[in-house]
Structure formats: structure tokens, C-alpha cells
Scaffold this active site. Structure first.
Site, short mmCIF file in Angstrom:
data_model
loop_
_atom_site.label_atom_id
_atom_site.label_comp_id
_atom_site.label_asym_id
_atom_site.label_seq_id
_atom_site.Cartn_x
_atom_site.Cartn_y
_atom_site.Cartn_z
N HIS B 35 79.34 -35.17 50.20
CA HIS B 35 79.77 -33.59 49.90
C HIS B 35 80.49 -33.62 50.41
O HIS B 35 80.43 -32.53 51.42
CB HIS B 35 78.07 -33.09 49.99
N HIS B 266 82.91 -32.81 45.11
CA HIS B 266 81.30 -31.97 45.10
C HIS B 266 80.66 -32.87 46.02
O HIS B 266 80.39 -33.02 46.68
CB HIS B 266 80.32 -31.70 44.07
N GLU B 415 55.23 -16.27 44.93
CA GLU B 415 54.72 -17.56 45.31
C GLU B 415 55.69 -18.74 46.22
O GLU B 415 55.07 -19.25 47.56
CB GLU B 415 53.31 -18.86 44.65
N HIS B 477 44.12 -20.69 35.36
CA HIS B 477 44.48 -20.72 36.55
C HIS B 477 43.10 -21.36 37.13
O HIS B 477 42.90 -21.25 38.37
CB HIS B 477 43.82 -19.40 36.17
#
Lengths: 672, 672
Positions: B35, B266, B415, B477
Site C-alpha cells: 500500500h 491505495h 465489548e 444470550h
């Protein structure tokens, strides 16, 4: 607005909202677990939404043009269950409410898609609902552009809490929605200043209004306990250009003398005494689960409010040409077009002969080049890796505010947001999304990928650069555990096709799946066509099959996937050259192979021969097929990765990590 | 500022910055991958940072009080490698630069922690660096509060790209940093308007400046190609109250006639012709990898710029009392205090006798209650589940802007941000972080958890509610695949302790680990103490051990973890009652068991008896121990989960999913 004023000024509203609050308190108390505070806080907002704005008909929950209501703050599930019961959704009975959080009930701790009509998506993991909603709104825009405003013209309403807005996924969702100027998307923020640990200010000082504005949203505000103010904001929201966030200032546990405005109202029952005190304050003398007939009746009228509108819509739908109507219904039902099978077959036939050497990511593009014209409902996209994922085909325009007929979404660097938006699209119906990133970044999308599986929605993940074979980008970009991760996840088809033929078959399965998401893991590097003999049958559907039979007496079976099938075939050559009869089994999808009957599995993997599996990834998922399925430890070997990869050209890495035909052949000979 | 003006007005700066650009172009070209655009765009900002602001001494890369430089936009790795080479870091030779992206080189495609000094963290997966940096800054604040400004007083500088800022994790990171008012944290945004797919506006219209302001940051701006303007902004940034984001307006591929300001700059080599053209425009007549002596010399002086300051700091460090200095060095080196072992042993001894029946999450709290006072370097926290994760002990104050001596972080509902911040803290040194959430939400933190493992940093994850045993919250969960996920990840210790004793042992291992992160998976529900006979030895360190030997002739071995050990013991009672001698093996950590020598493994799992494993999770990781390790398919059984969980009380779920002592006993008998 305080309770006294509310009761006084808006008696009918108050009664309806209190019915929600009472049911939430009673159900949580009966279950001895759950979250009463949020339904108590948002009951006024929800009452106004369902009574005045939400387009729905409880008697026709599948009405394609209904507004979608997404409870992103899924822990407040009793808010949704109460609304569904009160408005008269048939499968949400009072019995279900009484059985909140019990085995077999529709009323799970968090809303589970498929448990009851009116539950538009599974929520609970925070932020998923708001991110799904972006997909719902994209689906609506796309369908409206294709079928017209007469049959598609509805809103997506979301209730999101502070937790949803703190999660990273919310950033990806609101960024995408803002850029896409999704005018039919309205988020109601339950701004109650409380999270589980206490005051929001203990962990966050973000100015949410400024944050949404920075992402291109219109931001409104209302007193979340004043029905007129809520109504005004909602009315205003519907005429905005672009997505709208309404900051609804509320009190968690509204009316609870001991728990209002505290974390104590969030996630546990209020207790019998406190419920009694609250009900006194509410002026609600009724027993647990007891909703007076007049109040239930008022709610049932709300539930039937949209019936006339729904009938008018049906007339408009019936006014479409028969072809267009059938096509609308086919797409809404996620039914693949009949010609798909023939399209895939023709591609397979042609390429079995041409036998191109292409990367499977390129093969995937070749499949999409024929599939996308045959399936106008596909919406492709990538998390900013379009040229690498090969997800964009020639006929797809770009979906953006200027071109709603476009079928390609530049999701931006938002893997999690993309995955959740795709789930929303599938749930909405009418579109078949697929989206790409690098396999390694399933890590970033895991939360939503798990929900695809749990909900049973056939979202398609196009995960390229699927091993150390991606080369120089190095270990941060090289998956080694991700195949194991996808395979460990229930109800997920993890495809790793070996060539264009298997890639086409995997795509066919992914696009005809109705209850299982697919992960297509694809190579960066070129791979030869290994299936040069055409079969009309989709062999990938069997999960594993005999790709090359042994010539000499069979003493070894090699199993491999994707780019390693080529290596297994080369190893077979070496072994056969030494008189060791070797079968090569291609395993494009372990889950589908495991689902085959015993006889077929036994045919593919008979007892006796040495078994060696080759995959540039960790061994964990292979033990079952190496030592199980009539195998044995002493005759089992694995050639793959034991740790993370490294940065170097792909060929170097395969050599250095010992994933070569020679290593496979050596392993077999050592085991014989 | 354009190139002509820049060369003219700032010749030395220009020469230095161009050296970076040239090396980046040359290395990417030689590797034929990489890059170049980002280093070309950010060379001016980096040159000003290293020349005037960054506190460092290339000759002493481990200087504890150095500023940290985090390249969050890790694909621009050549920027970092060029800076390290030019400023004279010993292990970053020109040879390494020439071997960019090759096997064995320090110069991996993306910066890999541990490959060379000066690489403070592994980046590449976008957004991780900026999220790590929040942890670096927290560690600095904490150490400064504890050891004083004389020895701890440095900045954390971050270069972040549009990709970093679009990722959800950046939202979590900047929210946490804003709330914590981390004044020593400065983010340099490479604002170049380009991502891989093209113009940023194709996927994002977010006003980043407003967004950062909304999160409580100070926002500055500079022309990223004007050294005076960059210098002014950096100077200003250092005196701000709270974290600072500097919007550096840059051109990707600066100076490339064909590729500047395009996605083409890029991620691929510019090509020989384009490099030639760029170098002409730069006025850089030197060959590939050729840095003129005067320019190298100027850079080397920059590399030595901090030497005097470093020596002064060493004097100040030596001025501390011997005890304080030793303590500082112990903590910076992540060395556990000697008394930890005795502390854990005493807790084990006491509780082997008391044999409490507590959830392992509660057991974990009991361990922390004795560990935290013994280890002043621990910093606990939770992603808004403090009361559920049991991560906060009595002696920890809250870490916040008013109390930097506090040792508990309310991470908020973040988290991923928490996990990445913890990685940053460990990398910084001086603190030992642990943080909690529900096991299921490892899904949200996966990106950072993988990097703990890849970097080899001993971050500790406290993951409670580790199975269907959490009950009514339901399948969203309830982890079922997450143990398999953690176990599939290389270099990760996945502990699932059965009782307080094993929990204490797991904590001891986690807190003394130097290269491996730990996941402590803990129950919500109460569990009996199963190890009632005290041993000073840490049996969990062996990964698996014989918990109960058979009484009758041994015909079965039961393996189990965590909450299922109790079930295995009950099954053993049933079986022994029928005369079937049954050994119970507790398996608190598969990875550590797999690392034991053959003799030990054989002792624990001898050939012959039937083996049944019990774990309320998917089977995938168990096949190795059921059918491998001298086992066989015909004598192997598993009692666990095959799909997702459900919402109901825990006891009901265990019964309905058939994870009971009776089911285990039946399975054994069926196999005999």
C-alpha cells in the site's frame, strides 16, 4: 409529563399505556426474571406509535406493505409481547404472556424471530435491531423502485436504547443509513440515562443528537411521556428527507416509587410490594394479567385500525398484471426463480469443458454474472472490497439515493453493519442480499452472522481470501480458525468450493436455501477446474463426494476443500505412482455431508483406508471425519495449520507451512 | 500545500518526507504488493511528528516513558518501517525494508507486534489501533497516578484512516476516550477522501469532526502537507483538555501524476513508470532504496533527539526508592508478584475445606478479592455487566477523570472497544487488565480477541453466563459454539473451571501468563466444590486431570468442564452403583492438556474404557479427546448441545436438552 397530568389530560391513552406497563410488570414478576423498566418507560411512545402511526393490521400480520416495528432494545421484549397481545395478534395469547420466558412459550426472554407473528427480527444482542432496520429500509426502497409506490410504501420504526447506541454496530448502521438517505427509517431513542451499571454518564458522555446529525440524520425530540408531543414528533419524522432519530426523553421504570430512574428497574422483577405500590400510583386496581374489557377493546380497535388500508392495498396489488403480481409474491416469499437451476447447469456444463483456471472469488463473479440477470431480487455488495471480493457484476447499478433501482451497495468499511443489514433485507422479504469481505473479517461480523443462523434466514456471505493463500497481507488477514468457527455455528452452511463448478453449485444452494445462511469461502489465488466431467446433479449438495477414485487397490482416502483439493489430487498422483491406491474426496460443505444418510457417508468414507485431510486451517472440525465415520486415530492424519500464518508470497507460505502434495503423500505413507 | 511550495519553503522537511515516500514506493514495488498511497499521503504529518513532537529515542526503544506511536491504518506499514529505519532503530535495517512482505522479514504486510521494536501493536484489521490507543492512554494515566509524573508522562499518537473511523469499533473507542477525558491521546486522521471502493462519499457522508466533538473530543485541523500548519496543530493538541483529533487533510499517493487522490494509489504498486514519474516530480534522482547520506543523517539526528531527555528520565527513575523502582519495573515487565502463588494457595486451601457452593462467576470474584490487593497493577472492568460478571472487588475505586488511581473501568456497552483497549494496556505495560461480558458476546469482541492471541499478549477475558445454564435470557444470550471458537483460535487458553478451586487456579495461570491470552468462561448458576482435597499444585495447569477415580473395575471415563463436572460426578455415582467403574476427568483447559507430554495424557486417558464427554456446547472440540488420544469411535459418546438453546429456567433447559446425569449414564451403558 407526570403521571397525574397524563391520566388527567389523556385518559384513554393512559389506560392503554398502563395496560402495557401492567402486563410487563406482571409477566416479569411471574417469570421471576426479565426487564420491566424499559416497557414501563417506553409504553407511552409505543402506544402513540401503534395507535396513530404504525401501519399494520393485527389480523394480517404478513401484509407485505405493513410498517415494520423493530425492538432493537430486545430486553424490553414484554413491550412487544404486550402490544401484540393487546392489538390482537392471534398467536400472542394471554396464556403466552403468562408463560413469559418458559419452555415452549412464544414469549422468550428476548424476541425470537419465528416464535410469533409481529416479531420482525431477533433482538437482544444490542445494536442488531437498529442495524437490521437499515436493511429493512433498503429493501423497502428497492422494492418500491421496482414495483411502485402503490404496492410498496411503508416505514421502518425502531426502538433503540442507550445500549444499542453505544455498541459499535450502531455507528456502522447510522453511517450507512445517513449516506443512503433512508427517509422511511425512524429511530425512537429511549433516552432514559440508565444502563445496567448505573447512570450513562459513568461510561458515556456522547451527545447522541449531534452524533446522529453528524451522520446525516434529522434529529427531533419529544417528551416520551407526553402523547401529543410524541405524536407531533412522529408526524414530523414521516415528512423528513433522510432518516430520523427522535430523542424520546423517558423515565425507566416510570412510576415505580423505589426504582424509577435507576438501574434497579432494568433487569429484575420489581417485587410484589413495589408492583402493588406502582399500580396504586397508576390507579390500576386490576389483578395480575387482568386487562379490563374496555381497555382491551380499545386496543383491539387499534389492532384493526389498518384493516381498510390493507384491503385497499390488496386491491392495488390485484390491479397489477398477473405476471407482476406473481413476481412480487415470488420475491417476497424468497422463492428462487425456476430458471435458476438451468442457468447454473448451463454454466457448469460449459465450464466443465473449458476448465478455466481461476480463483474461486473470480468463479463466484462468473456465477453472479449469470445469476444476477436471472434473479432481479439479488442485491450485492461489499464492505469496501468490491474489486477483491468480485461481488459486482455488470448489470447491477449502484444502489444510492439517486438510484434506488441499483442493486449494488457500497457498504463501506462496515462488516458488522453489512451483515446485520443483510439480515434485515432477508427478513423484510423481496430481496436476496449477498455481501462480501475477507474471510478473516467474519470476526467483525460474527454477532450478525450468528443471528442469521439463529433466526434461520438465508443471508449469503461471500468471504474471499480464505487462507494463507492470500499471501503477503500476512497473519492479520489470513484466516486459520474461521472455517472451524463457521462450522461450529449451528444452522450454517460453510462452503469451500474447489473450483468454478463447485462454486456454481454452492451458489445454487445458497440462493435456494430458505432457512440456512451460507458462507462462501473463496480463494484469492487461481485454482484449476477439478470437476471436468459434467454432471447435471449438484454434487455439492451432498457436502462431500468422490472426486477421483483410486486406480491401484485403495489404501488411502484424501479429503480436502477449496484450494487444497488441487494439492490432494497432486498427492494422489504421487501415491498412485508408488502403487498406493488413493481416493480423493472433495468436501465443499461438511454440514451437508453430515446430513447425508449413513449409507452415502459410508460409501464416501469406508472403513479401512488411511485418511488424510488437507486444509490450510486448524484441524478441529476434521477429527469427526478423520477418526469418526468409521475412521481410527492410527490411520488418520491432517495437513494444515497449527498456528497463525505469516506475510510472504502464497507459494512460499504453503511450502514453509508444509501444506504440499509431498507432505500429504508422506503423511499417508507414514500411516500405512 | 503543493509540492513546489513545500520543496521551496521547507527543503529539509521535504527531503526527509520524500525519503519516506521513496522507500514506500520502492518497497511496495519490489514486493509487488502493498500500500504505497497512505505513506505518500501521510509522510509530511509523520515527519513533523517524529521530528518535533514524538518523545522517543531510537537507541532505547523500550524506554518506558516514550510516547507511543500507533499506526491504526496498518496497511500503511511502510510508513512505520521507513520511519524506524530512517531514525535508526537497530533491528529495522535497509535489508528488512528490501525484504518487505517476504518470508522471515520483520517487515510484514501489516505491522506485527514483536517483529521489530517500535511496532507498538499489531494493526491491519481496521479500527484496532485507535481502540488499542485508548488502552495505552488509560495505562499511562493509571501509572502516572501511581508512580508520579516524573517517571510517567507521555502521549499516545495515532494515525487513523477513513477505514478505521468507519468501523464500529472506532465508535466504542472514541466514546470511551471522550468520557475518560484522555488528554494524552492524539489521533491524526488521514483525511484523504478515498477508500478501496473509491470516493468516501460513495459509502459515507459522516462529518467526522462533528462526530468526534459529539463524543467529547477537541477537534483541530491542519493542511497535512504543510509542516508549519501540522506543527501548530500538534502543539495545540498537546495542551488540550481531553482527547484530540486532528483532521489532517491529505492527498493519497501525493505527487503521483496518475494515481494521486484515487483508489488506485491505495493497495497496489504504482508501477515502475509511475514511480519514475513521481520521483521526477519529487526531484528525487536516487535509485530504489537509495537514501543520500545527508538525508539519512538528518533522520538519524531525529532518532537521537530524545536521548538527553531519556537520560534525564533514567536519573529520575533512579531517584525513586529502590522498592518503588523495582515495583515500577516489575509492573512494566508484566511480572506477577511473588506473593501471588501463596495467595492463591491459601484461598484454595481454605475453600477446599469450606467447599462453598457458588457460581464460578462468584468464585472468580472471591479470587479477585484476594488477588487485587496483592497486585496493584490489575485494572478490572466490564462492558456494563458489573453485577453479573462479578468483576468489581471492594478495594478497586472507579477509574475516571476524577480518580486516576481507580482500578475499575466502566467500559460501557462496548465489548469490542473494551477488548482492544485491554490489549493496548497490556502492550503499554504496567497494568494487567481483565474485563468481563457474557460469553456469548465474545462474538462482539472477536476481532480484538484474535489479536490478543496473534500478538501474544496476556489479556484476560472474564466471560460469564457461559452456557444454557444462564436460563431465561434465551438463545441470543446462550453460547453453544463459543467454546469451540475460543479453542479453535491458536494461542488462547480457554478455561472452563468446575468450581472455586479450579477458578483460582485458572486465574493464577491467566495472571502469570506472558504470551497467551486467557478466556475464563464462568457459570451463572451455583456449582458445588468438587475439589475438596487440597493440593498445593495447580492441577488446572495440566489442562485435565483425574478428579475421581473409579471404584469398581474401570470401564468408563467421563470428561467434563465447568458446570457439567457436577453432572459427570452424578453420572459416575449411577454407574458405580451398577458396578461400572467410572473415572471422572475434569478438563478445565484443553489447550494446556494438549500441551502435556504423552505419558501424562496417556495416564489420564488410557486406551480401553468407554469415553463420554459432557459439555453444554457443541461437540466439535471434543472429537480429538473422544476418538483421538487412544480413543475410538465405537467407544465414544458426547452429551451436549446440537443446536441453539432456548428461553426457560436453567434446570428445565438441562432436562429438555438431555444434559443430565441419567443421559450420561445411559450413553455409557449403551456404548459398553
Amino acid at each position: 409529563m407526570d403521571i397525574a397530568t397524563l391520566r388527567d389530560k389523556h385518559p384513554e391513552h393512559w389506560a392503554k399505556a398502563t395496560a402495557i406497563r401492567a402486563l410487563a410488570m406482571d409477566a416479569v414478576q411471574a417469570a421471576n426474571s426479565g426487564h420491566p423498566g424499559m416497557p414501563m418507560g417506553m409504553a407511552d411512545v409505543a402506544t402513540v406509535l401503534f395507535s396513530k402511526h404504525l401501519k399494520f393490521d393485527a389480523a394480517a400480520p404478513d401484509w407485505a406493505d405493513r410498517d415494520r416495528f423493530i425492538l432493537s432494545a430486545g430486553h424490553g421484549s414484554m413491550l412487544l409481547y404486550a402490544l401484540l397481545y393487546l392489538t390482537g395478534y392471534k398467536d400472542m395469547t394471554l396464556e403466552e404472556i403468562r408463560n413469559f420466558r418458559q419452555w415452549g412459550a412464544r414469549t422468550a426472554g428476548h424476541p425470537e424471530y419465528g416464535h410469533a407473528k409481529g416479531i420482525e427480527t431477533t433482538t437482544g444482542p444490542l445494536g442488531q435491531g437498529i442495524a437490521n432496520s437499515v436493511g429493512f429500509a433498503i429493501a423497502e426502497e428497492s422494492l418500491r423502485a421496482r414495483f411502485g409506490k402503490k404496492v410498496v410504501d411503508h416505514h421502518t420504526w425502531v426502538i433503540a436504547g442507550d445500549g444499542c447506541l453505544m455498541e459499535g454496530i450502531s455507528h456502522e448502521a447510522i453511517g450507512l443509513a445517513g449516506m443512503q438517505r433512508l427517509s422511511k427509517l425512524i429511530v425512537l431513542w429511549d433516552n432514559n440515562d440508565i444502563s445496567i451499571d448505573g447512570k450513562i454518564s459513568m461510561s458515556d458522555i456522547t451527545d447522541q443528537r449531534e452524533r446522529f446529525r453528524a451522520a446525516g440524520w434529522t434529529v427531533l425530540h419529544c417528551d416520551g411521556h407526553d402523547p401529543e408531543d410524541i405524536d407531533r414528533a412522529m408526524t414530523e419524522a414521516k415528512s423528513a428527507d433522510g432518516p430520523v432519530m427522535i430523542d424520546c426523553k423517558t423515565h425507566i421504570g416510570f412510576g415505580s416509587p423505589k426504582k424509577q430512574d435507576t438501574a434497579g428497574a432494568h433487569g429484575s422483577p420489581l417485587g410484589a410490594d413495589e408492583i402493588k405500590a406502582v399500580k396504586e400510583i397508576y390507579g390500576w386496581p386490576h389483578g395480575a394479567f387482568d386487562i379490563p374489557a374496555d381497555i382491551l377493546d380499545a386496543w383491539r380497535k387499534t389492532g384493526a385500525r389498518g384493516a381498510a388500508e390493507r384491503k385497499e392495498w390488496e386491491d392495488r396489488l390485484n390491479g397489477l398484471s398477473a405476471t407482476k403480481k406473481a413476481e412480487f409474491e415470488r420475491q417476497m416469499g424468497l422463492e428462487a426463480p425456476k430458471k435458476l437451476a438451468a442457468t447454473i447447469r448451463a454454466l457448469k456444463k460449459q465450464n466443465s469443458e473449458l476448465a478455466p483456471k481461476v480463483a474461486t472469488r473470480k468463479a463466484s463473479e462468473m456465477v453472479l454474472e449469470v445469476v444476477n440477470p436471472a434473479m432481479p431480487e439479488t442485491i450485492g455488495g461489499s464492505a469496501d472490497l468490491t474489486g477483491s471480493n468480485n461481488t459486482k457484476t455488470g448489470d447491477l447499478g449502484i444502489f444510492n439515493p439517486e438510484n434506488r433501482k441499483g442493486r449494488y451497495v457500497h457498504y463501506g468499511i462496515r462488516e458488522h453493519g453489512m451483515a446485520a443489514a443483510m439480515n434485515g433485507m432477508v427478513l423484510h422479504g423481496g430481496v436476496r442480499p449477498y455481501g462480501g469481505t475477507f474471510m478473516c473479517f467474519t470476526d467483525y461480523a460474527r454477532g450478525a452472522m450468528r443471528l442469521s443462523a439463529l433466526m434461520g434466514v438465508p443471508t449469503v456471505y461471500v468471504m474471499t481470501h480464505d487462507s494463507i493463500g492470500l499471501g503477503e497481507d500476512g497473519p492479520t488477514h489470513q484466516p486459520v480458525e474461521h472455517l472451524a468457527i463457521c462450522r461450529a455455528t449451528p444452522n450454517t452452511w460453510t462452503f469451500r468450493p474447489a473450483d468454478l463448478i463447485e462454486t456454481a453449485e454452492a451458489w445454487e444452494l445458497a440462493l435456494t436455501s430458505d432457512k440456512t445462511p451460507s458462507v462462501l469461502t473463496l480463494s484469492r489465488q487461481n485454482l484449476p477446474t477439478v470437476r471436468t466431467k459434467h454432471t447435471a446433479k449438484n454434487l455439492t449438495a451432498q457436502g462431500a463426494y468422490i472426486l477421483r477414485e483410486s486406480e491401484a487397490r485403495r489404501r488411502a482416502i484424501l479429503m480436502a476443500t477449496g484450494s487444497e483439493v488441487e494439492i490432494a489430487l497432486a498427492a494422489r498422483e504421487i501415491l498412485e505412482g508408488k502403487g498406493i491406491g488413493t481416493r480423493v474426496v472433495s468436501v465443499p460443505c461438511m454440514e451437508l455431508f453430515a446430513a447425508q444418510d449413513e449409507a452415502y457417508r459410508k460409501k464416501v468414507l469406508p472403513a479401512g483406508p488411511v485418511r488424510v485431510a488437507v486444509e490450510a486451517a486448524v484441524r478441529q472440525p476434521w477429527d469427526r471425519f478423520l477418526m469418526g465415520e468409521r475412521g481410527s486415530e492410527k490411520k488418520a492424519g491432517f495437513v494444515g495449520m497449527e498456528g497463525f500464518g505469516a506475510s510472504a508470497p502464497a507459494e512460499t507460505l504453503y511450502k514453509e507451512f508444509g501444506i504440499t502434495a509431498e507432505a500429504v503423500a508422506d503423511k499417508v505413507q507414514a500411516l500405512l
